[in-house]
Write an enzyme that holds these catalytic residues in place. Structure first.
Site, PDB file in Angstrom:
ATOM      1  N   GLY A  12      -0.265 -16.634   0.741  1.00 23.55           N
ATOM      2  CA  GLY A  12       1.189 -16.799   0.795  1.00 23.55           C
ATOM      3  C   GLY A  12       1.754 -15.795   1.792  1.00 23.55           C
ATOM      4  O   GLY A  12       1.082 -15.418   2.762  1.00 23.55           O
ATOM      5  N   GLU A 151      -2.028   0.670  -2.937  1.00 23.20           N
ATOM      6  CA  GLU A 151      -0.736   1.182  -2.446  1.00 23.20           C
ATOM      7  C   GLU A 151       0.307   0.067  -2.326  1.00 23.20           C
ATOM      8  O   GLU A 151       1.486   0.250  -2.634  1.00 23.20           O
ATOM      9  CB  GLU A 151      -0.950   1.845  -1.067  1.00 23.20           C
ATOM     10  N   GLY A 156       6.053  -2.068  -1.385  1.00 21.50           N
ATOM     11  CA  GLY A 156       5.793  -2.612  -0.040  1.00 21.50           C
ATOM     12  C   GLY A 156       5.367  -1.526   0.926  1.00 21.50           C
ATOM     13  O   GLY A 156       4.342  -0.866   0.727  1.00 21.50           O
ATOM     14  N   GLY A 209      10.960 -14.556   1.928  1.00 21.43           N
ATOM     15  CA  GLY A 209       9.583 -14.238   1.524  1.00 21.43           C
ATOM     16  C   GLY A 209       9.475 -12.920   0.779  1.00 21.43           C
ATOM     17  O   GLY A 209       8.406 -12.327   0.712  1.00 21.43           O
ATOM     18  N   GLU A 212       9.167 -12.900  -5.657  1.00 23.89           N
ATOM     19  CA  GLU A 212       7.866 -13.321  -6.200  1.00 23.89           C
ATOM     20  C   GLU A 212       7.783 -14.854  -6.195  1.00 23.89           C
ATOM     21  O   GLU A 212       8.812 -15.533  -6.152  1.00 23.89           O
ATOM     22  CB  GLU A 212       7.724 -12.825  -7.640  1.00 23.89           C
ATOM     23  N   LYS A 227       5.481  -2.228 -11.763  1.00 29.69           N
ATOM     24  CA  LYS A 227       5.340  -1.076 -10.861  1.00 29.69           C
ATOM     25  C   LYS A 227       5.504   0.236 -11.629  1.00 29.69           C
ATOM     26  O   LYS A 227       4.856   1.240 -11.334  1.00 29.69           O
ATOM     27  CB  LYS A 227       6.353  -1.187  -9.723  1.00 29.69           C
ATOM     28  N   GLY A 319       8.262  -7.860   1.785  1.00 27.71           N
ATOM     29  CA  GLY A 319       8.163  -8.484   3.103  1.00 27.71           C
ATOM     30  C   GLY A 319       6.711  -8.635   3.490  1.00 27.71           C
ATOM     31  O   GLY A 319       5.851  -7.897   3.022  1.00 27.71           O
TER      32      GLY A 319
END
Ligand code: HSE
Length: 339
Positions: A12, A151, A156, A209, A212, A227, A319
């Site tokens: 994806g 990470e 991101g 994008g 989720e 997270k 992103g």
């Protein structure tokens, strides 16, 4: 090691970002590590492209965008998917970017454990398996003597896990507080600046994008809670799982609430708190101009330490290329360790 053969699992937004970033950064990786990276397989949810001689990253992305599935990759398209791909080709590192699943952690859990059993290193952007079974997975990697890096699972391109472990290595981490979801920060920022409609902005963030695959995970705070668990385990040594987090999302925040906050110079943000006393994700009022006042898809986190007091990091939390940047950094770190 001269060559590293990788499988990109999940194609994806993040998987395609990894392919694009690899195509841009192969020379840089070779310069930094002495290792050439070769993509020997890429797989989406129902098909793949597999070649021991290597695949063209740009053609992988083009095929997926134009034909909708990797089976259409010229000559090397295949109907194999998931675990079967791990048996179909020789590889060194699994780059795992399948969608987060907070119900049973699949397919990430099985893929990761199988790669460990095969003695392979794994780099992931996934959050579900870590939020549900952090200890088990990290323990399995240690037992197998392989590297496991994640990470990209938090924030991101915002550096936080490696940064805290490496750069703040002298410090004990007391707590972390911040904004850990780009989609909700984007939605709240747009509602604040333009008073735009929630549904319209959510659709936009899906098109960008950043949301989720199932955007409920973003707006209900589930993504940020995952997270929170990952940071609790990896940086504070708290043996927590998803059910330990108190979670409230932003679906009840309407434009009237945002306007009311604005009048008193406050903003509403989805804030995650990670401390031994409290694991929580909830909408909170924050002062305009404070360090939590970051907009758009930015994430931020304030890391409270014993020696360095508070250290804050900010970066694009979601992103395609942004998340891929964290995955390639993890890959480079693995390759450096090998050589
Ligand atoms: N959907 C996530 C976000 C992606 O909006 O932050 C990055 O984990």
């Amino acid at each position: 090691m001269d060559e590293c053969k990788v499988i990109i699992m999940g194609f994806g937004s993040v998987g395609q970002g990894v392919a694009n970033a690899l195509s841009m950064k192969k020379d840089l990786i070779k310069d930094k590590t002495g290792v050439s990276v070769k993509v020997v397989a890429a797989a989406d949810s129902s098909s793949s492209a597999i070649s021991q001689d290597g695949l063209d990253e740009e053609l992988l992305v083009k095929t997926k965008k134009e034909e909708g599935k990797l089976a259409a990759y010229p000559e090397f398209g295949s109907d194999k998917s998931g675990l079967d791909v791990l048996d179909a080709v020789e590889y060194d590192c699994l780059i795992e970017a399948t969608p987060t699943n907070i119900v049973d952690a699949q397919p990430a859990l099985s893929l990761t454990l199988k790669a460990f059993e095969q003695g392979k290193d794994v780099v992931t952007s996934n959050k579900g398996h870590l939020a549900l079974k952090f200890k088990e997975i990290v323990g399995a990697a240690e037992e197998a003597g392989v590297e496991f890096k994640y990470e990209a699972s938090v924030g991101g391109s915002m550096p936080i896990i490696n940064f805290t472990r490496d750069t703040l290595a002298s410090c004990e981490i007391k707590s972390i507080k911040g904004i850990l979801n780009g989609t909700t920060n984007y939605i709240l920022s747009r509602m604040t600046s333009e008073g735009s409609d929630y549904e319209v902005i959510l659709k936009e963030s899906q098109e960008l994008g950043i949301a989720e695959t199932d955007p409920t995970q973003d707006v209900e705070g589930i993504d940020a809670a995952c997270k929170t668990v990952i940071l609790a385990n990896s940086l504070l040594g708290i043996d927590a799982t998803y059910s330990d987090v108190k979670v409230e999302g932003i679906s009840n925040i309407n434009s009237q609430a945002i306007e009311l906050a604005k009048k008193d110079d406050y903003l509403i943000k989805l804030i995650a708190e990670v401390s031994p006393e409290n694991l929580q994700v909830s909408p909170r009022l924050i002062k305009r101009g404070s360090s939590y006042d970051v907009s758009g898809t930015l994430n931020m986190a304030t890391i409270k330490t014993d020696l360095a007091d508070e250290v804050s990091v900010i970066g694009l939390g979601a992103g395609s290329l942004e998340t891929a940047s964290a995955m390639l950094t993890d890959l480079i770190s693995i390759l450096k360790n090998k050589n």
